[in-house]
Design an enzyme around this catalytic site. Structure first.
Site, mmCIF file in Angstrom:
data_model
loop_
_atom_site.group_PDB
_atom_site.id
_atom_site.type_symbol
_atom_site.label_atom_id
_atom_site.label_comp_id
_atom_site.label_asym_id
_atom_site.label_seq_id
_atom_site.Cartn_x
_atom_site.Cartn_y
_atom_site.Cartn_z
ATOM 1 N N HIS A 119 0.811 -1.223 0.000
ATOM 2 C CA HIS A 119 0.000 0.000 0.000
ATOM 3 C C HIS A 119 0.846 1.276 0.000
ATOM 4 O O HIS A 119 0.341 2.351 0.341
ATOM 5 C CB HIS A 119 -0.982 -0.014 1.178
ATOM 6 C CG HIS A 119 -2.050 -1.070 1.034
ATOM 7 N ND1 HIS A 119 -2.878 -1.439 2.073
ATOM 8 C CD2 HIS A 119 -2.413 -1.819 -0.030
ATOM 9 C CE1 HIS A 119 -3.714 -2.380 1.632
ATOM 10 N NE2 HIS A 119 -3.442 -2.637 0.377
ATOM 11 N N CYS A 151 3.383 24.340 -13.912
ATOM 12 C CA CYS A 151 2.103 23.798 -14.401
ATOM 13 C C CYS A 151 1.092 23.573 -13.289
ATOM 14 O O CYS A 151 -0.067 23.260 -13.551
ATOM 15 C CB CYS A 151 2.325 22.510 -15.178
ATOM 16 S SG CYS A 151 2.796 21.118 -14.126
ATOM 17 N N ASN A 211 -3.951 -12.622 15.988
ATOM 18 C CA ASN A 211 -4.810 -11.445 16.148
ATOM 19 C C ASN A 211 -5.534 -11.578 17.483
ATOM 20 O O ASN A 211 -6.050 -12.658 17.789
ATOM 21 C CB ASN A 211 -5.830 -11.410 14.979
ATOM 22 C CG ASN A 211 -6.485 -10.057 14.808
ATOM 23 O OD1 ASN A 211 -6.961 -9.465 15.767
ATOM 24 N ND2 ASN A 211 -6.521 -9.570 13.577
#
Ligand code: OAD
Length: 241
Positions: A119, A151, A211
């Site tokens: 990511h 720009c 977890n």
């Protein structure tokens, strides 16, 4: 399944993938996204902050939010989980690949080599629109966000936003590692975001979820260990004297 049994799997495994999510860094003091009280998405709406549309609508708000998270990262350190992973990789070169959804750079700071950051990287930025010749040579106009003085092209955080493709080379390397591993440790992820979560569903290797709470990948796991990254990873990966 006990941590001791999973330790035996680690010992026997020739190729290991560690797939990490925000929970990996929770004990370093980095907030997760989806934890009910403390997660970032409990306080902020991703559609306001983590899409290209949101950035184009309100670049300074989005830039400042990422700048705040970047600043917060300067105050934190890798935890015992990150360190145990890096130490294992140094003891066993080539045996464990880290694939992370995290943009915090903590695996890298702990010393893990070759981290596949699916990511992106919170510390880096890049051009919003395809750079023109002026973007490459001009001195950036400072601002929030910085821009090309010629720009007007804007700098944006080099993270993957909702609706965007993952970096192709990292994803391909992660898929190869997942296809070749005999053990995948899935640490601190809700397992809700694809394609990252799909790696755990596709691997032919054993899958162990680490977890403290239920996750969407529990049903894909051969073993689930309820505990935190900083407590469990040293137990699984450190040599016992
Ligand atoms: P989530 O916030 O969705 O999930 C964090 C997981 O970590 C939860 O399952 C928690 O139970 C668990 N957890 C909490 N504390 C822990 C600890 N100390 N040790 C181990 N686990 C713990 O985070 P991710 O799964 O990483 O995307 O989210 C995936 C993606 O969604 C992120 O990469 C981010 C987000 O939107 C982008 O920024 C592109």
């Amino acid at each position: 399944m006990s941590p001791q049994e999973v330790r035996d799997w680690v010992r026997a495994a020739r190729r290991i993938v560690l797939l990490s999510g925000a929970g990996m860094s929770a004990e370093s003091g980095v907030p997760t996204f989806r934890d009910a009280q403390t997660g970032l998405w409990a306080k902020f709406r991703p559609e306001d902050l983590a899409t290209e549309d949101a950035f184009r609508r309100n670049p300074s708000m989005v830039w400042d939010w990422y700048a705040m998270r970047r600043e917060a990262l300067r105050q934190v350190e890798p935890n015992a989980g990150h360190r145990a992973v890096a130490a294992f990789q140094q003891r066993h070169p080539g045996r464990l690949a880290v694939v992370t959804q995290n943009v915090d750079g903590l695996h890298q700071r702990a010393g893990s080599p070759g981290v596949l950051a699916l990511h992106g990287n919170l510390a880096a930025d890049r051009w919003l629109d395809a750079p023109r010749a002026c973007c490459d040579v001009a001195v950036l106009r400072t601002g929030s966000p910085p821009s090309c003085p010629v720009c007007g092209n804007l700098r944006r955080p080099a993270v993957v936003w909702f609706g965007e493709l993952l970096p192709a080379a990292e994803l391909a390397a992660a898929e190869d590692a997942a296809a070749a591993c005999d053990l995948m440790l899935v640490v601190g992820t809700s397992g809700m975001v694809y394609p990252a979560a799909g790696l755990a569903r596709a691997t032919p290797g054993r899958v162990v979820v680490l977890n403290p709470h239920a996750s969407d990948l529990d049903d894909a796991a051969d073993a689930v260990l309820r505990g935190t990254a900083a407590a469990l990873l040293p137990l699984l990966l450190e040599e016992q004297g």
